[in-house]
Design a protein around this motif. Sequence first.
Motif, PDB file in Angstrom:
ATOM      1  N   TYR A  89      26.396  20.555  28.322  1.00 29.21           N
ATOM      2  CA  TYR A  89      26.446  21.151  29.658  1.00 29.21           C
ATOM      3  C   TYR A  89      27.850  21.078  30.253  1.00 29.21           C
ATOM      4  N   GLY A  90      28.564  19.993  29.974  1.00 24.32           N
ATOM      5  CA  GLY A  90      29.941  19.896  30.454  1.00 24.32           C
ATOM      6  C   GLY A  90      30.806  21.001  29.882  1.00 24.32           C
ATOM      7  N   ALA A  91      30.626  21.284  28.595  1.00 18.70           N
ATOM      8  CA  ALA A  91      31.418  22.330  27.946  1.00 18.70           C
ATOM      9  C   ALA A  91      31.102  23.709  28.518  1.00 18.70           C
ATOM     10  N   VAL A  92      29.819  24.008  28.719  1.00 14.09           N
ATOM     11  CA  VAL A  92      29.469  25.351  29.206  1.00 14.09           C
ATOM     12  C   VAL A  92      29.869  25.529  30.663  1.00 14.09           C
ATOM     13  N   THR A  93      29.907  24.439  31.428  1.00 17.85           N
ATOM     14  CA  THR A  93      30.353  24.543  32.820  1.00 17.85           C
ATOM     15  C   THR A  93      31.830  24.947  32.883  1.00 17.85           C
ATOM     16  N   VAL A  94      32.646  24.313  32.048  1.00 14.24           N
ATOM     17  CA  VAL A  94      34.073  24.672  31.981  1.00 14.24           C
ATOM     18  C   VAL A  94      34.239  26.119  31.510  1.00 14.24           C
ATOM     19  N   LEU A  95      33.447  26.526  30.515  1.00 13.41           N
ATOM     20  CA  LEU A  95      33.511  27.898  30.011  1.00 13.41           C
ATOM     21  C   LEU A  95      33.124  28.906  31.088  1.00 13.41           C
ATOM     22  N   ALA A  96      32.080  28.584  31.863  1.00 10.80           N
ATOM     23  CA  ALA A  96      31.639  29.481  32.940  1.00 10.80           C
ATOM     24  C   ALA A  96      32.739  29.676  33.969  1.00 10.80           C
ATOM     25  N   LEU A  97      33.417  28.605  34.316  1.00 11.55           N
ATOM     26  CA  LEU A  97      34.521  28.706  35.271  1.00 11.55           C
ATOM     27  C   LEU A  97      35.642  29.592  34.738  1.00 11.55           C
ATOM     28  N   ALA A  98      36.000  29.400  33.480  1.00 15.75           N
ATOM     29  CA  ALA A  98      37.093  30.173  32.889  1.00 15.75           C
ATOM     30  C   ALA A  98      36.762  31.666  32.865  1.00 15.75           C
ATOM     31  N   ILE A  99      35.561  32.015  32.392  1.00 16.81           N
ATOM     32  CA  ILE A  99      35.157  33.424  32.328  1.00 16.81           C
ATOM     33  C   ILE A  99      35.020  34.001  33.733  1.00 16.81           C
ATOM     34  N   GLY A 100      34.539  33.172  34.664  1.00 16.94           N
ATOM     35  CA  GLY A 100      34.376  33.624  36.048  1.00 16.94           C
ATOM     36  C   GLY A 100      35.685  34.048  36.670  1.00 16.94           C
ATOM     37  N   PHE A 101      36.734  33.268  36.462  1.00  9.48           N
ATOM     38  CA  PHE A 101      38.039  33.611  37.034  1.00  9.48           C
ATOM     39  C   PHE A 101      38.638  34.860  36.381  1.00  9.48           C
ATOM     40  N   CYS A 103      36.771  37.402  35.228  1.00 16.92           N
ATOM     41  CA  CYS A 103      36.013  38.513  35.844  1.00 16.92           C
ATOM     42  C   CYS A 103      36.482  38.791  37.260  1.00 16.92           C
ATOM     43  N   TYR A 104      36.792  37.725  37.999  1.00 17.40           N
ATOM     44  CA  TYR A 104      37.263  37.862  39.376  1.00 17.40           C
ATOM     45  C   TYR A 104      38.500  38.760  39.455  1.00 17.40           C
ATOM     46  N   GLY A 105      39.368  38.639  38.467  1.00 18.86           N
ATOM     47  CA  GLY A 105      40.592  39.430  38.463  1.00 18.86           C
ATOM     48  C   GLY A 105      40.379  40.908  38.220  1.00 18.86           C
ATOM     49  N   PHE A 106      39.190  41.272  37.685  1.00 23.55           N
ATOM     50  CA  PHE A 106      38.928  42.675  37.363  1.00 23.55           C
ATOM     51  C   PHE A 106      37.971  43.368  38.343  1.00 23.55           C
ATOM     52  N   LEU A 107      37.519  42.657  39.372  1.00 26.63           N
ATOM     53  CA  LEU A 107      36.561  43.267  40.304  1.00 26.63           C
ATOM     54  C   LEU A 107      37.139  44.499  40.996  1.00 26.63           C
ATOM     55  N   ASP A 108      38.438  44.456  41.321  1.00 26.65           N
ATOM     56  CA  ASP A 108      39.069  45.609  41.985  1.00 26.65           C
ATOM     57  C   ASP A 108      38.958  46.862  41.121  1.00 26.65           C
ATOM     58  N   VAL A 109      39.198  46.699  39.829  1.00 24.64           N
ATOM     59  CA  VAL A 109      39.178  47.841  38.909  1.00 24.64           C
ATOM     60  C   VAL A 109      37.767  48.365  38.714  1.00 24.64           C
ATOM     61  N   ILE A 110      36.791  47.441  38.540  1.00 29.13           N
ATOM     62  CA  ILE A 110      35.409  47.834  38.227  1.00 29.13           C
ATOM     63  C   ILE A 110      34.792  48.648  39.356  1.00 29.13           C
ATOM     64  N   PHE A 111      35.017  48.216  40.602  1.00 32.26           N
ATOM     65  CA  PHE A 111      34.315  48.844  41.724  1.00 32.26           C
ATOM     66  C   PHE A 111      35.228  49.691  42.617  1.00 32.26           C
ATOM     67  N   ALA A 112      36.409  50.001  42.155  1.00 33.16           N
ATOM     68  CA  ALA A 112      37.341  50.791  42.970  1.00 33.16           C
ATOM     69  C   ALA A 112      36.791  52.171  43.298  1.00 33.16           C
ATOM     70  N   GLY A 113      36.014  52.756  42.378  1.00 35.02           N
ATOM     71  CA  GLY A 113      35.529  54.119  42.596  1.00 35.02           C
ATOM     72  C   GLY A 113      34.314  54.221  43.489  1.00 35.02           C
ATOM     73  N   SER A 114      33.597  53.108  43.734  1.00 38.04           N
ATOM     74  CA  SER A 114      32.346  53.180  44.505  1.00 38.04           C
ATOM     75  C   SER A 114      32.369  52.338  45.773  1.00 38.04           C
ATOM     76  N   MET A 115      33.450  51.581  46.022  1.00 39.10           N
ATOM     77  CA  MET A 115      33.524  50.722  47.201  1.00 39.10           C
ATOM     78  C   MET A 115      34.813  50.970  47.963  1.00 39.10           C
ATOM     79  N   THR A 116      34.763  50.647  49.253  1.00 32.33           N
ATOM     80  CA  THR A 116      35.968  50.699  50.073  1.00 32.33           C
ATOM     81  C   THR A 116      36.809  49.449  49.796  1.00 32.33           C
ATOM     82  N   VAL A 117      38.035  49.443  50.281  1.00 31.84           N
ATOM     83  CA  VAL A 117      38.932  48.294  50.087  1.00 31.84           C
ATOM     84  C   VAL A 117      38.343  47.040  50.716  1.00 31.84           C
ATOM     85  N   SER A 118      37.775  47.164  51.925  1.00 31.59           N
ATOM     86  CA  SER A 118      37.197  45.997  52.613  1.00 31.59           C
ATOM     87  C   SER A 118      35.961  45.482  51.873  1.00 31.59           C
ATOM     88  N   GLU A 119      35.161  46.402  51.307  1.00 32.57           N
ATOM     89  CA  GLU A 119      33.983  45.983  50.547  1.00 32.57           C
ATOM     90  C   GLU A 119      34.393  45.217  49.295  1.00 32.57           C
TER      91      GLU A 119
END
Length: 503
Positions: A89-101, A103-119
């Motif tokens: 569980y310790g290993a998968v928690t660290v992995l989840a954090l790494a993958i999460g960050f 994904c966070y960096g790509f949210l702008d690209v993924i939803f740029a066509g369907s959301m406003t800047v504020s959304e």
Amino acid sequence: MNQRKLGILLSYLNIALHAVIGFLYVPILLHFIGKSEYGLYQLMGSLIAYFSIMDFGLSAAVIRFYAKYRALKDSIGMENILAISVRGYGAVTVLALAIGFICYGFLDVIFAGSMTVSEVAEAKQIFLLLLFNIVITLSTMVFRSVINAHERFFFLKGMETIQLVLQPVLVVLVLQRHPSAFSVAAVQTVLNLVLSGARVYYCFHDLHVKIHFHYWNHELFSEFKKLALSVFAVSLIDQVFWKTNQIILGIISGTAAVAVYSIASLIYMNYMALSTAISGVYLPHVTGMVARKEPISNLSELFIQIGRWQYYLLALVATGFIIFGKQFISLWAGPGFEDSYIITLLIILPFTVDLIQNIGLAIMQAMNRYDFRARIYFLTGVLNLLLAIPLGIKYGGIGCAVATGISMIVGNGFIMNWYYAKEIHLAIASFWRQIGRISLVTGVCLVIGYAANMYLLPQRGIGPFVLKTAMYTALYMVMIYVFAMNRTEREKIQATFRKLHIH
């Protein structure tokens, strides 16, 4: 009353609470934050739900092997399996954090066509908060599994009851000052942190759990890994079935379409909970049966017995939704959610086949033969994805629901029934003969209820709706008791009434 029965009763109490609270909670959320904000919260929830599967099936494996050693009274094995699990569980928690960050960096690209800047900006904030929520859950999941394996369902389900009641109350209080989707996610995270801490305390203080590494067993690790990865694969495809459709709609149609699909999602997830309330408490018991090498006929008897009770309940809800579903959604969510009725039906009807047989999944896990389920589920998940994208583009949420319904009936229906009969040797033919006879009775109830709703009692409004659903429930219960239940089931009902001093 034993812990297993108590766990089932508390599960149904939680389902009832969830339904009642949901009936009040969703319109309140829509009132405070609006359709777009609600859709945004559901969309981020659907995305972050993928991280919950990064438990990698460890929970099911911990329950299975811990329950096995407990049945064999092997305290060393119990301590050892927990030590191995905590490291995992310790290993998968660290992995989840790494993958999460990442994904966070790509949210702008993924939803740029369907959301406003504020959304998009708010979506990123909600994503980070929900990611922290997942980290809390993953890092303490082993303790939930231990409580389950000890069959301490009163505490386990009691914590769920507290969360069900407290969360909407706290959310409404916070929304009065800070009406936003972020506020909803913040309350959810804080409450999860407190309740997770309570589970950890209970394990050490009341169950006297010991976590100590004693030895490395390669054969044990291989079996543990096989079950864990199989459950992980199924959990991954679960997200394809239950969350990817919303993400597809979010990309191609925007947050309003996600909100409509989310209303249907809330209904069919509650529908699923009606079934898993029973089967969910049986994995430790079934594991004990398998560990003691009881004959397959005993497992078949349990499979049929649990399946019949599940079908009595699910058929009531499914037929009731066919009759009253449109009125329910109109009263509950308001205008603009009409498609939710069709979406719900397209999913719950084929899904029923899987739900009345899900004790078979516990049997497969106890036998450590869950890898077949994983392979079939993967193929049906791919089928769902291949169908959902073109159908979603052309027909929106209804198209996505058609894809999911077709995939489920093929994979969870036809193929899994073949496997249960030919490889596990469960009495599937007998099971379906009995379900068929019950279906004749439920079919008669459906026809009577539909005709009465359309022609005898066409009134609308909350009062008439409650009256009609109560009348249909009473009709259904009498018909099932008289014409569908066998003698053993009637005796259990009568014994329950005698215990409650109802004459």
